[in-house]
Scaffold this motif. Structure first.
Motif, PDB file in Angstrom:
ATOM      1  N   GLU A 168       0.829  -1.205   0.000  1.00 14.66           N
ATOM      2  CA  GLU A 168       0.000   0.000   0.000  1.00 14.66           C
ATOM      3  C   GLU A 168       0.864   1.256   0.000  1.00 14.66           C
ATOM      4  N   ASP A 169       1.950   1.220   0.770  1.00 13.05           N
ATOM      5  CA  ASP A 169       2.857   2.377   0.814  1.00 13.05           C
ATOM      6  C   ASP A 169       3.531   2.613  -0.536  1.00 13.05           C
ATOM      7  N   MET A 170       3.618   1.553  -1.351  1.00 20.66           N
ATOM      8  CA  MET A 170       4.184   1.688  -2.690  1.00 20.66           C
ATOM      9  C   MET A 170       3.116   2.013  -3.730  1.00 20.66           C
ATOM     10  N   GLY A 171       1.857   2.107  -3.273  1.00 22.97           N
ATOM     11  CA  GLY A 171       0.766   2.444  -4.174  1.00 22.97           C
ATOM     12  C   GLY A 171       0.025   1.254  -4.744  1.00 22.97           C
ATOM     13  N   PHE A 172       0.262   0.047  -4.208  1.00 21.30           N
ATOM     14  CA  PHE A 172      -0.326  -1.164  -4.762  1.00 21.30           C
ATOM     15  C   PHE A 172      -1.251  -1.870  -3.765  1.00 21.30           C
ATOM     16  N   SER A 173      -2.175  -2.641  -4.302  1.00 19.11           N
ATOM     17  CA  SER A 173      -2.918  -3.631  -3.514  1.00 19.11           C
ATOM     18  C   SER A 173      -2.906  -4.939  -4.294  1.00 19.11           C
ATOM     19  N   LEU A 174      -2.817  -6.043  -3.567  1.00 20.41           N
ATOM     20  CA  LEU A 174      -2.705  -7.358  -4.199  1.00 20.41           C
ATOM     21  C   LEU A 174      -4.065  -8.027  -4.296  1.00 20.41           C
ATOM     22  N   ASN A 175      -4.401  -8.488  -5.506  1.00 23.16           N
ATOM     23  CA  ASN A 175      -5.582  -9.328  -5.712  1.00 23.16           C
ATOM     24  C   ASN A 175      -5.124 -10.763  -5.943  1.00 23.16           C
ATOM     25  N   VAL A 176      -5.835 -11.708  -5.328  1.00 25.06           N
ATOM     26  CA  VAL A 176      -5.458 -13.122  -5.411  1.00 25.06           C
ATOM     27  C   VAL A 176      -6.664 -13.953  -5.796  1.00 25.06           C
ATOM     28  N   GLY A 177      -6.457 -14.877  -6.730  1.00 26.05           N
ATOM     29  CA  GLY A 177      -7.493 -15.824  -7.115  1.00 26.05           C
ATOM     30  C   GLY A 177      -6.936 -17.235  -7.084  1.00 26.05           C
ATOM     31  N   PRO A 178      -7.135 -17.980  -5.999  1.00 24.38           N
ATOM     32  CA  PRO A 178      -6.595 -19.340  -5.906  1.00 24.38           C
ATOM     33  C   PRO A 178      -7.508 -20.372  -6.562  1.00 24.38           C
ATOM     34  N   GLU A 179      -6.919 -21.457  -7.017  1.00 24.68           N
ATOM     35  CA  GLU A 179      -7.667 -22.569  -7.606  1.00 24.68           C
ATOM     36  C   GLU A 179      -7.332 -23.812  -6.788  1.00 24.68           C
ATOM     37  N   LEU A 180      -8.239 -24.207  -5.897  1.00 25.35           N
ATOM     38  CA  LEU A 180      -7.967 -25.324  -4.991  1.00 25.35           C
ATOM     39  C   LEU A 180      -8.526 -26.631  -5.537  1.00 25.35           C
ATOM     40  N   GLU A 181      -7.674 -27.636  -5.565  1.00 27.62           N
ATOM     41  CA  GLU A 181      -8.093 -28.988  -5.948  1.00 27.62           C
ATOM     42  C   GLU A 181      -8.139 -29.864  -4.699  1.00 27.62           C
TER      43      GLU A 181
END
Length: 443
Positions: free
Chosen positions: A121-134
């Motif tokens: 966030e301090d670098m101007g980013f937010s992380l989006n994650v989409g996991p695929e669980l088997e």
């Protein structure tokens, strides 16, 4: 049901006649723990929190400093759909862990992830994650799990060969009741293997959802008389279960990985991020692939990644860039498996990607061909390295990785190494059935 504040929780409890609350948290190994309280204690829980013995939780604190406090994150309040019976409705809330002096426990896996998210966030980013669980569904005999698959369907199979359609639907409906946005469900490659995909989201909420997903899947399987397992490789001759992780960075409303004017329409930020993950991936493996069994999935011939490469849509690479662009531009890391602690795994991946961005790292040559078809000599000529072959090897890399040591904190870092090496020692000192069958009558 959207919960925004304490009043929303109280109203939901009254509306649904909730009698018990499960205060859930995750230990360093990635196991869900909970303390159940009667609803009469909800005011205390939402105020000062509920005390518990932290020395009884693997990797937390010593017996002489055992008092810890669970403080609910009210946004995670949910009614457990299967609990509506004569004993009363049960709800759950995911908690953060605090010390008695009011400070957040810095080795709480949830807090470890929050710290890296703040750095992003301090670098101007937010992380989006989409996991695929088997996962696998296995039969039970006398109440005990076996490795006999519930069905013998294959990839995208359907009834009557796929016997689990209704079970997957029950899991999907339950997850939907818990505010999941489900995108698809299907039979996977192996006998008895399945996948249910839910929509990407912020890193913390997604890690919470991974833990809830596993909890729900096991519960619904149990109701159907089956056993659901997220073990990476339960059957040696079949594909193992992975947890492919789709990742993108947002900068405000824009996808920071998308650049319509550059090659492949991906930004320099994307390349730097990939380079950082590739640099640290051998150490990340100790977190994202934490079991002896994890490394029996990461072998050639079963679609799991082995070689440290990146590519476009090429599925033989460790990191690939799916073809979607615009807001859907993302990278897919294919090595993690569902036995991992998602909070620590996402934290390690994000910290590594940010390291790449800060230092403008070069990911090297993109591999646009099937890496599995190369000979050993050809891979050597191209400088293609491999993932660690054992938990012992990945632990050695993690021990030397100063970035991840700083990210995890010394306490978590040391406990992950201790657990990994204990896992390896327990494995290597056992005499296994394979050895008996191979040697007993021939030597």
């Amino acid at each position: 049901m959207i919960i925004c504040n304490k009043e929303d929780v109280i109203k939901a409890i009254e509306t649904h006649n909730v009698k018990f609350i499960r205060l859930q948290f995750t230990d360093i190994e990635g196991s869900v723990k909970d303390v159940e309280i009667p609803v009469t204690q909800i005011e205390k829980a939402l105020g000062t929190g509920i005390s518990f013995d932290g020395s009884s939780i693997e990797g937390f604190v010593r017996i002489d400093e055992s008092d810890m406090v669970l403080k609910p994150d009210i946004r995670t309040f949910a009614i457990l759909p299967w609990s509506n019976n004569h004993k009363g409705v049960v709800a759950r809330i995911i908690c953060d862990i605090y010390m008695p002096d009011g400070k957040q426990f810095d080795s709480d896996p949830r807090y470890v992830l929050k710290k890296v998210m703040k750095e992003a966030e301090d670098m101007g980013f937010s992380l989006n994650v989409g996991p695929e669980l088997e996962f696998f569904l296995f039969e039970k005999v006398d109440g005990r799990a076996t490795t006999k698959p519930h069905d013998y369907g294959r990839y995208f199979e359907f009834a009557p060969t796929d016997l689990a359609e209704d079970i997957r639907r029950d899991i999907v409906l339950t997850l939907t009741d818990l505010n999941f946005d489900i995108e698809a469900s299907h039979h996977e490659v192996a006998f008895g293997q399945h996948e249910i995909d839910f929509k990407y989201g912020g890193a913390l909420a997604t890690a919470d959802n991974v833990m809830t997903f596993k909890y729900v899947t096991r519960t619904i399987a149990k109701i159907h008389g089956l056993h659901a397992t997220f073990m990476p490789k339960p059957i040696s001759s079949e594909n193992g279960s992975g947890m492919h992780v789709n990742l993108s960075l947002s900068r405000g409303n824009e996808n920071a990985f998308y650049d319509p004017d550059s090659e492949m329409e991906i930004s320099d930020t994307t390349r730097y991020f990939i380079a950082g993950v590739l640099k640290h991936i051998k150490a990340i493996s100790c977190i994202s692939n934490p079991l002896v069994n994890s490394y029996k999935r990461l072998i050639p011939g079963y679609e799991a990644p082995v070689y440290i490469t990146w590519s476009g849509a090429n599925r033989s690479s460790l990191i690939r860039i799916p073809s979607a662009r615009g807001k859907s531009t993302r990278v897919e890391l294919r090595s993690p498996d569902p036995s991992c602690n998602p909070y620590l795994t996402f934290a390690a991946i994000l910290a590594s990607g940010l390291d790449g961005i800060k230092n403008k790292m070069d990911p090297g040559t993109m591999m646009d061909y099937n890496v599995f078809d190369l000979t050993k000599e050809e891979r050597k000529e191209r400088g293609i390295e491999t993932l660690p072959a054992t938990i012992k090897e990945s632990a050695n890399y993690l021990e030397k990785d100063e970035l991840l040591k700083s990210t995890l904190g010394e306490h978590v870092h040391d406990n992950i190494l201790r657990l990994a090496r204990a896992e390896w020692d327990a494995y290597r000192t056992q005499v296994h059935d394979w050895e008996i069958q191979r040697y007993l009558n021939t030597i």
